[in-house]
Structure formats: structure tokens, C-alpha cells
Design a protein around this motif. Structure first.
Motif, PDB file in Angstrom:
ATOM      1  N   HIS A  39      38.571   8.163 -40.105  1.00 13.22           N
ATOM      2  CA  HIS A  39      37.627   8.694 -39.115  1.00 13.22           C
ATOM      3  C   HIS A  39      36.536   7.673 -38.795  1.00 13.22           C
ATOM      4  O   HIS A  39      36.159   7.490 -37.630  1.00 13.22           O
ATOM      5  CB  HIS A  39      37.000   9.982 -39.646  1.00 13.22           C
ATOM      6  CG  HIS A  39      35.786  10.420 -38.897  1.00 13.22           C
ATOM      7  ND1 HIS A  39      34.510  10.255 -39.398  1.00 13.22           N
ATOM      8  CD2 HIS A  39      35.639  10.984 -37.679  1.00 13.22           C
ATOM      9  CE1 HIS A  39      33.639  10.722 -38.525  1.00 13.22           C
ATOM     10  NE2 HIS A  39      34.288  11.168 -37.481  1.00 13.22           N
ATOM     11  N   VAL A  40      36.036   6.996 -39.806  1.00 13.46           N
ATOM     12  CA  VAL A  40      34.952   6.029 -39.596  1.00 13.46           C
ATOM     13  C   VAL A  40      35.428   4.830 -38.773  1.00 13.46           C
ATOM     14  O   VAL A  40      34.696   4.323 -37.913  1.00 13.46           O
ATOM     15  CB  VAL A  40      34.397   5.570 -40.964  1.00 13.46           C
ATOM     16  CG1 VAL A  40      33.465   4.381 -40.793  1.00 13.46           C
ATOM     17  CG2 VAL A  40      33.652   6.716 -41.638  1.00 13.46           C
ATOM     18  N   LEU A  41      36.664   4.384 -38.998  1.00  8.12           N
ATOM     19  CA  LEU A  41      37.160   3.160 -38.354  1.00  8.12           C
ATOM     20  C   LEU A  41      37.968   3.424 -37.089  1.00  8.12           C
ATOM     21  O   LEU A  41      38.355   2.463 -36.401  1.00  8.12           O
ATOM     22  CB  LEU A  41      38.022   2.369 -39.351  1.00  8.12           C
ATOM     23  CG  LEU A  41      37.317   1.923 -40.640  1.00  8.12           C
ATOM     24  CD1 LEU A  41      38.268   1.127 -41.509  1.00  8.12           C
ATOM     25  CD2 LEU A  41      36.080   1.102 -40.325  1.00  8.12           C
ATOM     26  N   LEU A  42      38.224   4.674 -36.759  1.00  5.56           N
ATOM     27  CA  LEU A  42      39.063   4.996 -35.604  1.00  5.56           C
ATOM     28  C   LEU A  42      38.540   4.414 -34.285  1.00  5.56           C
ATOM     29  O   LEU A  42      39.339   3.909 -33.480  1.00  5.56           O
ATOM     30  CB  LEU A  42      39.222   6.513 -35.495  1.00  5.56           C
ATOM     31  CG  LEU A  42      40.199   7.032 -34.436  1.00  5.56           C
ATOM     32  CD1 LEU A  42      41.596   6.464 -34.668  1.00  5.56           C
ATOM     33  CD2 LEU A  42      40.242   8.557 -34.462  1.00  5.56           C
ATOM     34  N   PRO A  43      37.228   4.446 -33.995  1.00  5.71           N
ATOM     35  CA  PRO A  43      36.769   3.859 -32.720  1.00  5.71           C
ATOM     36  C   PRO A  43      37.098   2.385 -32.559  1.00  5.71           C
ATOM     37  O   PRO A  43      37.284   1.906 -31.430  1.00  5.71           O
ATOM     38  CB  PRO A  43      35.247   4.084 -32.762  1.00  5.71           C
ATOM     39  CG  PRO A  43      35.056   5.252 -33.669  1.00  5.71           C
ATOM     40  CD  PRO A  43      36.124   5.112 -34.710  1.00  5.71           C
ATOM     41  N   PHE A  44      37.184   1.641 -33.655  1.00  2.00           N
ATOM     42  CA  PHE A  44      37.498   0.222 -33.563  1.00  2.00           C
ATOM     43  C   PHE A  44      38.939  -0.017 -33.117  1.00  2.00           C
ATOM     44  O   PHE A  44      39.282  -1.121 -32.682  1.00  2.00           O
ATOM     45  CB  PHE A  44      37.254  -0.464 -34.915  1.00  2.00           C
ATOM     46  CG  PHE A  44      35.818  -0.460 -35.332  1.00  2.00           C
ATOM     47  CD1 PHE A  44      34.926  -1.369 -34.808  1.00  2.00           C
ATOM     48  CD2 PHE A  44      35.351   0.467 -36.252  1.00  2.00           C
ATOM     49  CE1 PHE A  44      33.590  -1.365 -35.189  1.00  2.00           C
ATOM     50  CE2 PHE A  44      34.021   0.489 -36.639  1.00  2.00           C
ATOM     51  CZ  PHE A  44      33.138  -0.430 -36.104  1.00  2.00           C
ATOM     52  N   ALA A  45      39.789   0.982 -33.254  1.00  2.00           N
ATOM     53  CA  ALA A  45      41.156   0.878 -32.740  1.00  2.00           C
ATOM     54  C   ALA A  45      41.259   1.412 -31.323  1.00  2.00           C
ATOM     55  O   ALA A  45      42.048   0.904 -30.516  1.00  2.00           O
ATOM     56  CB  ALA A  45      42.120   1.621 -33.657  1.00  2.00           C
ATOM     57  N   ILE A  46      40.480   2.428 -30.999  1.00  2.00           N
ATOM     58  CA  ILE A  46      40.578   3.053 -29.679  1.00  2.00           C
ATOM     59  C   ILE A  46      40.095   2.109 -28.578  1.00  2.00           C
ATOM     60  O   ILE A  46      40.727   2.008 -27.512  1.00  2.00           O
ATOM     61  CB  ILE A  46      39.780   4.376 -29.655  1.00  2.00           C
ATOM     62  CG1 ILE A  46      40.420   5.401 -30.591  1.00  2.00           C
ATOM     63  CG2 ILE A  46      39.705   4.935 -28.238  1.00  2.00           C
ATOM     64  CD1 ILE A  46      39.647   6.704 -30.680  1.00  2.00           C
ATOM     65  N   LEU A  47      38.998   1.421 -28.802  1.00  5.68           N
ATOM     66  CA  LEU A  47      38.407   0.596 -27.742  1.00  5.68           C
ATOM     67  C   LEU A  47      39.334  -0.534 -27.272  1.00  5.68           C
ATOM     68  O   LEU A  47      39.547  -0.685 -26.062  1.00  5.68           O
ATOM     69  CB  LEU A  47      37.059   0.051 -28.205  1.00  5.68           C
ATOM     70  CG  LEU A  47      35.961   1.118 -28.401  1.00  5.68           C
ATOM     71  CD1 LEU A  47      34.688   0.481 -28.925  1.00  5.68           C
ATOM     72  CD2 LEU A  47      35.695   1.860 -27.104  1.00  5.68           C
ATOM     73  N   PRO A  48      39.902  -1.366 -28.159  1.00  9.66           N
ATOM     74  CA  PRO A  48      40.830  -2.395 -27.649  1.00  9.66           C
ATOM     75  C   PRO A  48      42.105  -1.810 -27.061  1.00  9.66           C
ATOM     76  O   PRO A  48      42.671  -2.375 -26.119  1.00  9.66           O
ATOM     77  CB  PRO A  48      41.123  -3.260 -28.879  1.00  9.66           C
ATOM     78  CG  PRO A  48      40.759  -2.428 -30.050  1.00  9.66           C
ATOM     79  CD  PRO A  48      39.660  -1.531 -29.604  1.00  9.66           C
ATOM     80  N   LEU A  49      42.567  -0.684 -27.594  1.00 11.82           N
ATOM     81  CA  LEU A  49      43.736  -0.033 -27.012  1.00 11.82           C
ATOM     82  C   LEU A  49      43.440   0.463 -25.600  1.00 11.82           C
ATOM     83  O   LEU A  49      44.287   0.366 -24.705  1.00 11.82           O
ATOM     84  CB  LEU A  49      44.178   1.140 -27.898  1.00 11.82           C
ATOM     85  CG  LEU A  49      45.005   0.780 -29.130  1.00 11.82           C
ATOM     86  CD1 LEU A  49      45.155   1.996 -30.043  1.00 11.82           C
ATOM     87  CD2 LEU A  49      46.378   0.271 -28.718  1.00 11.82           C
ATOM     88  N   THR A  50      42.239   0.987 -25.391  1.00  7.34           N
ATOM     89  CA  THR A  50      41.856   1.449 -24.057  1.00  7.34           C
ATOM     90  C   THR A  50      41.846   0.298 -23.065  1.00  7.34           C
ATOM     91  O   THR A  50      42.312   0.427 -21.924  1.00  7.34           O
ATOM     92  CB  THR A  50      40.469   2.113 -24.116  1.00  7.34           C
ATOM     93  OG1 THR A  50      40.497   3.206 -25.041  1.00  7.34           O
ATOM     94  CG2 THR A  50      40.067   2.630 -22.746  1.00  7.34           C
ATOM     95  N   THR A  51      41.323  -0.841 -23.476  1.00  7.45           N
ATOM     96  CA  THR A  51      41.299  -2.015 -22.592  1.00  7.45           C
ATOM     97  C   THR A  51      42.707  -2.460 -22.238  1.00  7.45           C
ATOM     98  O   THR A  51      43.006  -2.774 -21.074  1.00  7.45           O
ATOM     99  CB  THR A  51      40.536  -3.160 -23.271  1.00  7.45           C
ATOM    100  OG1 THR A  51      39.209  -2.732 -23.588  1.00  7.45           O
ATOM    101  CG2 THR A  51      40.464  -4.371 -22.365  1.00  7.45           C
ATOM    102  N   ALA A  52      43.601  -2.501 -23.228  1.00  3.19           N
ATOM    103  CA  ALA A  52      44.975  -2.939 -22.964  1.00  3.19           C
ATOM    104  C   ALA A  52      45.713  -1.944 -22.071  1.00  3.19           C
ATOM    105  O   ALA A  52      46.408  -2.344 -21.123  1.00  3.19           O
ATOM    106  CB  ALA A  52      45.719  -3.117 -24.284  1.00  3.19           C
TER     107      ALA A  52
END
Length: 292
Positions: free
Chosen positions: A167-180
Motif C-alpha cells: 500500500h505504501v509503495l503502490l503510487p510509485f508503480a502507478i505513476l510511471p505506468l500511467t505515463t506509459a
């Protein structure tokens, strides 16, 4: 004055803008890292006090004593698991955010993703403590449904540690995935469907390969963060969780054995660098297989 001699002052002037950054890195990263490296080679007495001289005793303890070596492997396995979960859970959220039309919905989704980063990790971790404590919502619900007769020790379980760290680290995966995902042309999906591919085949053959850069960036950001995290496991699972970060923390705050803590932390750093390199190699191999 010759032309090379005249260009030399220009090069020096060109380096002036980066000088503060270099000084900052040397002062706050390189120099402390060198001091920790030197400390890790110092022998220590029975109380953990560093002695003069140099020895490999601390590294021998790290690799031979199960208390330390098992924590390294557990940290590696936990980080890989958290990385996979963050990518799998973050992909649908990133896809929805990338495909949302500009407006209120897109803004709300973006705020939902970014807002955890604006909140202290301690606060977010205590949220899981409230949920999974003996008198928390989860235990009260399970007891109310008759599934449990007494509160379960959820806070000391490995599962809750994995969930909270994810839960704590999930945003760090979402943001680059959103850009791609946002950079993928919709016409490619339409072309795939017009050639007879269904939604599932289009997703696996078009969307996923083109989102590989975002997956790679998200994974290589989440993995090292998961390797070194200790605040969330400490608050949620307690100091007895077999993770290397917590072992370093206990050696510093409880045992006061600084040379062993330094050796363990540097070994964890080396293992993290090797893991990131392995992930990068795996993603490059995957990309060559997909695109030739």
C-alpha cells in the motif's frame, strides 16, 4: 592564447551550475557511505564498540549467522513479492487514469493516486495498525461474523506486513505506468481489433508490450524502496520481522553494534543493486523478445 587554452575556462564555467549538486552529493551521500564502509571493517569488542584495525569478522557474521543471512533473503523475497503486487495492482489503476477524460473524474483519480504521497508514511502505517489491531475493524468484523472466537494476532503476521508495504509503495508503480499507458496511441488498439483480435488479445499483444517501459520503471523504483523499508514493517509487524532493514535498526538502537550494522547495511545495498541490475536485464531481454 591558443584555442584549447581559451576553451578551458569555458568548460570550467559550464561546470559551475552542477557544482552545488556535486558538493551536496559528496557531503550527504558519498562521504557518509565511505565512513560506513570503513566502519564495517572495524573489529568490535564484546559490547559492540568499534576497535582499531581492520577485519572481515563483521561480514563473516552477516553471511554465516542465520539471524542476519536469513533476513537478507527474506528482504529479497519480500521485495520481489511487493514489486509484483504493486505492478499487478497498479496496472488497472494506471489504465483507468490514463484512459479517463480530462475533467473532474481524471482529477479525482489523480488526487486519489498522489494524495498518499503527501501523507506521512508513519500516518499511513498507523492506519493499518488501527485496522488490524486486536480491537481493530478487521478483528471485530471477523468476531461479529462468528469466524473468530477471540482476536487474531494479525499485526505480527507476515501477510499484513506485505499488504501494508504494498500500500505504501503502490503510487510509485502507478505513476510511471500511467505515463506509459497514456502515451499509447488509441489507433493501435483499433487497428488490432479491426484485424480480428478481441479485447483480451489486443490487451496482451498491444497494450502490455507498449507499456513495458512503465512496468520497468515502476518495478525498478519499487524494488529498492521495498528492500530498504523498515518504518512500516516496524510499526505494523514489530521489530521481530525477519527483514534486513529491521535487523540494521535493532543493531543500532538496541545492541549498539555499529560495525555489524554497517556491514549488514552495505550488504543489503549491494544485494539491492544486484537485484535492480537483474530486473533491468530481464526487462531488456523481454523487450528484445517482443520487438526483436
Amino acid at each position: 592564447m591558443s584555442a584549447p587554452a581559451a576553451r578551458a575556462p569555458r568548460r570550467l564555467r559550464g561546470l559551475l551550475p552542477v557544482t552545488p549538486v556535486v558538493v551536496f552529493l559528496l557531503a550527504l551521500f558519498v562521504i557518509p557511505l565511505v565512513r560506513v564502509l570503513a566502519l564495517s571493517f572495524h573489529p568490535s569488542d564484546a559490547n559492540g564498540y568499534p576497535l582499531d584495525g581492520y577485519s572481515l569478522t563483521q561480514y563473516r557474521r552477516v553471511f554465516t549467522e542465520a539471524f542476519f543471512s536469513e533476513s537478507l533473503w527474506q528482504s529479497l523475497l519480500t521485495s520481489l513479492l511487493v514489486t509484483v503486487l504493486c505492478v499487478l495492482l497498479g496496472f488497472p489503476a494506471a489504465y483507468a487514469l490514463a484512459r479517463a477524460r480530462k475533467g473532474v473524474v481524471r482529477t479525482l483519480l489523480f488526487v486519489a493516486v498522489v494524495s498518499p504521497l503527501l501523507t506521512s508514511v508513519v500516518v499511513r502505517s498507523y492506519g493499518w495498525v488501527v485496522l488490524f489491531s486486536a480491537n481493530g475493524v478487521v478483528n471485530r468484523t471477523l468476531m461479529g461474523l462468528g469466524i473468530l472466537d477471540q482476536p487474531a494476532p494479525l499485526l505480527t503476521s507476515y501477510l499484513v506486513v506485505v499488504v501494508s508495504v504494498t500500500h505504501v509503495l503502490l503510487p510509485f508503480a502507478i505513476l510511471p505506468l500511467t505515463t506509459a499507458l497514456g502515451g499509447i496511441d488509441d489507433n493501435l488498439s483499433r487497428a488490432s481489433r479491426s484485424l480480428g483480435a478481441g479485447p483480451v488479445r489486443t490487451f496482451w499483444k498491444v497494450t502490455v508490450p507498449l507499456s513495458l517501459p512503465g512496468i520497468a520503471v515502476g518495478a525498478t523504483v519499487v524494488f529498492p524502496l521495498a528492500m530498504g523499508i523498515y518504518i512500516t514493517p516496524l510499526l505494523v509487524g514489530g521489530a521481530n520481522q525477519p527483514l534486513a532493514g529491521l535487523r540494521v535498526y535493532s543493531q543500532i538502537t538496541s545492541v549498539f553494534d555499529y560495525p555489524v550494522a554497517a556491514a549488514l547495511s552495505l550488504t543489503l545495498l549491494l544485494l539491492t543493486l544486484l537485484g535492480v541490475s537483474a530486473l533491468g536485464t530481464a526487462f531488456r531481454f523481454w523487450e528484445r523478445r517482443l520487438h526483436g
